[in-house]
Design an enzyme around this catalytic site. Structure first.
Site, PDB file in Angstrom:
ATOM      1  N   GLU A  82       0.840  -1.197   0.000  1.00  0.00           N
ATOM      2  CA  GLU A  82       0.000   0.000   0.000  1.00  0.00           C
ATOM      3  C   GLU A  82       0.875   1.248   0.000  1.00  0.00           C
ATOM      4  O   GLU A  82       1.735   1.404   0.875  1.00  0.00           O
ATOM      5  CB  GLU A  82      -0.902   0.042   1.237  1.00  0.00           C
ATOM      6  CG  GLU A  82      -2.083  -0.888   1.214  1.00  0.00           C
ATOM      7  CD  GLU A  82      -3.013  -0.669   2.401  1.00  0.00           C
ATOM      8  OE1 GLU A  82      -4.095  -1.267   2.408  1.00  0.00           O
ATOM      9  OE2 GLU A  82      -2.651   0.100   3.326  1.00  0.00           O
ATOM     10  N   CYS A  83       0.657   2.127  -0.950  1.00  0.00           N
ATOM     11  CA  CYS A  83       1.271   3.453  -0.984  1.00  0.00           C
ATOM     12  C   CYS A  83       2.797   3.372  -0.896  1.00  0.00           C
ATOM     13  O   CYS A  83       3.455   3.181  -1.900  1.00  0.00           O
ATOM     14  CB  CYS A  83       0.672   4.337   0.109  1.00  0.00           C
ATOM     15  SG  CYS A  83       0.918   6.103  -0.171  1.00  0.00           S
ATOM     16  N   ALA A  84       3.377   3.494   0.282  1.00  0.00           N
ATOM     17  CA  ALA A  84       4.829   3.390   0.406  1.00  0.00           C
ATOM     18  C   ALA A  84       5.322   2.057  -0.129  1.00  0.00           C
ATOM     19  O   ALA A  84       6.379   1.979  -0.771  1.00  0.00           O
ATOM     20  CB  ALA A  84       5.250   3.564   1.859  1.00  0.00           C
ATOM     21  N   LEU A 138       3.969   0.354  -2.505  1.00  0.00           N
ATOM     22  CA  LEU A 138       3.918   0.487  -3.961  1.00  0.00           C
ATOM     23  C   LEU A 138       5.202   1.125  -4.484  1.00  0.00           C
ATOM     24  O   LEU A 138       5.796   0.655  -5.458  1.00  0.00           O
ATOM     25  CB  LEU A 138       2.697   1.327  -4.349  1.00  0.00           C
ATOM     26  CG  LEU A 138       2.619   1.863  -5.778  1.00  0.00           C
ATOM     27  CD1 LEU A 138       2.454   0.727  -6.781  1.00  0.00           C
ATOM     28  CD2 LEU A 138       1.454   2.856  -5.901  1.00  0.00           C
ATOM     29  N   SER A 152      -0.855  -0.865  -4.649  1.00  0.00           N
ATOM     30  CA  SER A 152      -1.793   0.229  -4.894  1.00  0.00           C
ATOM     31  C   SER A 152      -1.501   1.388  -3.964  1.00  0.00           C
ATOM     32  O   SER A 152      -0.893   1.223  -2.904  1.00  0.00           O
ATOM     33  CB  SER A 152      -3.220  -0.281  -4.658  1.00  0.00           C
ATOM     34  OG  SER A 152      -4.137   0.772  -4.529  1.00  0.00           O
TER      35      SER A 152
END
Length: 499
Positions: A374-376, A378, A466
């Site tokens: 998630e986010c980081a 990704l 994502s």
């Protein structure tokens, strides 16, 4: 359960200082304090955890649904003497265009909890009474129990403020002087997380406790907290939630591709930030070895909801934390990897320099094992971040951006993945100042349906990556899917030896 919600007319009024200070002050009296934060924010709960010695937990009526707010609260507050809930933004500010949904006021009503308003009094005198009257009368279902005045200039200023509020009938539970604020450094996404500040964070929390202890009436505040009515209802429980789900359909046979010889052999040395290497955790349940799910942590990856590891454990995993900044190998026996949010952009050089771990992560992902990012996470799986080589799992590059991307999202899974079945609807949150190019792979992770329609993220093999942060309490089957696939990996690797 005695409980208080700490709110404010707007952001920047001092909620975090007062809420964290109250937690520390009451904990200093020997009370077991349960810390909570309204909304999706990961950073404030880290300070709450330092103040109380317990995991900071989020209460988000948008991500999890209003029906889960009270059960999740009761779960976090088990065995405690007092719960302190820090609000988000202004008291009545919630999800954009959704009325009261996910606001501090909404959560306070769901918890039937008294609200204490933190008011920045630095540029007002008698007008404070009109301000507080407006907040007290705006929604009769919200019980505004009193105020704490922040940034008060002098004894005379305090007397004027108290006199005005006495006329309005709203109790004043404390006054904190201007110039006494605790310095908490910020950067592009808010406060610097606790994990990055070390001793400075400990000192800041202690100072918040002293500030509140010296300026607030703790006895009166505790009396208000004890006046909250019984909440009723059952507490959320990860094992019970997973046990109530229908059994998943048989998954496709797992095809394991063994890493090349010498590529990612486990290191017998310390694998976790505290050097425990998983020792002390049960690795066997009902005679079966539990699959190891590695959970990224340390200063670069500080964003994770406590319920995620609880759900993974309840689903049958041995959850082992590790620090990608310092550990050169994944935890021994890793069968799945979860990389949450954080600040890899701040540590891009250090993450890139840990070439051995980057190689191990890439090999695990290419083997087909479950990897959820998630986010980081990704950004870490991308080919590069601000020009620095990353794990190269995704055919994408990431960079810092001037534009802040922030807000709730409605989304639907547009393909089957290790995290969600095709068609699964979720609510999530984005919070970053980075860009990944391209923004979606050949098989995207999500179709965003609100506030705008677009596809986003990457699904390839066992990888789900994502920008979207999702709270798994609202989709507990995600943990079950990850562990089921990790179990298949463990079975498939039995007897596999390097050639």
């Amino acid at each position: 359960m005695p409980r208080l919600v700490i709110a404010a007319p707007s952001s920047g009024s001092g909620k975090t200082t007062v809420a964290t200070g109250l937690m520390a002050a009451f904990a200093g009296r020997g009370l077991a304090v349960s810390p909570h934060k309204v909304g999706p924010d990961y950073i404030d709960p880290g300070y709450h955890a330092l103040a109380t010695g317990r995991a900071g937990r989020n209460l988000d009526a948008y991500l999890c649904g209003p029906e889960l707010v009270a059960p999740l609260f009761a779960h976090g507050a088990r065995g405690c003497d007092l719960a302190v809930v820090e609000g988000v933004m202004g008291l009545f500010d919630g999800a954009s265009g959704q009325g009261e949904l996910a606001s501090t006021a909404h959560v306070a009503k769901l918890l039937r909890a008294p609200v204490v308003l933190v008011v920045d009094a630095s540029s007002q005198a008698r007008s404070v009474a009109a301000l507080v009257h407006g907040f007290a009368s705006f929604d009769p279902e919200v019980r505004l129990a009193g105020v704490i005045l922040n940034k008060v200039g002098s004894d005379r200023h305090e007397a004027i403020l108290r006199e005005a509020l006495d006329e309005s009938g709203v109790p004043v539970f404390g006054a904190l002087r201007r110039g006494g604020e605790v310095v908490t450094p910020s950067r592009h996404l808010g406060l610097v997380p606790v994990a990055e500040r070390g001793a400075e964070a400990v000192a800041a929390v202690a100072a918040m406790g002293e500030l509140v202890r010296g300026g607030c009436d703790l006895d009166a505040l505790y009396a208000v907290a004890r006046s909250a009515p019984s909440l009723g209802g059952a507490a959320w429980d990860a094992a019970e939630v997973l046990g109530s789900l229908p059994q998943p359909a048989p998954s496709r046979p797992y095809q394991y591709a063994a890493p090349p010889r010498g590529g990612s052999a486990p290191d017998p040395g310390p694998q976790t930030p505290d050097g425990l290497n998983g020792q002390g955790r049960p690795s066997v349940r009902d005679g079966l070895e539990l699959p190891v799910v590695a959970l990224a942590g340390g200063p670069a990856f500080t964003f994770s909801y406590a319920e995620h590891s609880e759900l993974l454990t309840a689903a049958g995993a041995d959850v082992v934390p590790f620090d990608p900044l310092h550990d050169e190998q994944l935890p021994d026996g890793t069968r799945a990897l979860v990389i949450g949010g954080g600040f890899p952009e701040v540590y891009a050089s250090e993450l890139s320099a840990n070439e051995q771990l980057r190689k191990a992560v890439g090999e695990l992902a290419r083997s087909g094992a479950p990897v959820v990012a998630e986010c980081a996470g990704l950004l870490y799986l991308a080919r590069s971040l601000d020009g620095q080589p990353m794990c190269g799992v995704l055919d994408a590059d990431a960079r810092m951006s001037e534009r802040l991307t922030l807000g709730y999202r409605d989304a639907v899974a547009v393909s089957d993945s290790v995290l969600a079945a095709n068609g699964t609807r979720v609510r999530g949150h984005e919070f970053h100042r980075t860009v990944v190019e391209p923004g979606a792979g050949a098989t995207p992770a999500w179709g965003i349906t609100r506030p705008e329609r677009r596809v986003e993220g990457f699904v390839q093999g066992g990888v789900h990556a994502s920008y979207l942060h999702v709270h798994w309490a609202s989709v507990p089957q995600a943990a079950r899917r990850i562990v089921a696939q990790a179990t298949e990996v463990a079975r498939a690797t039995e007897g596999v030896t390097p050639s």
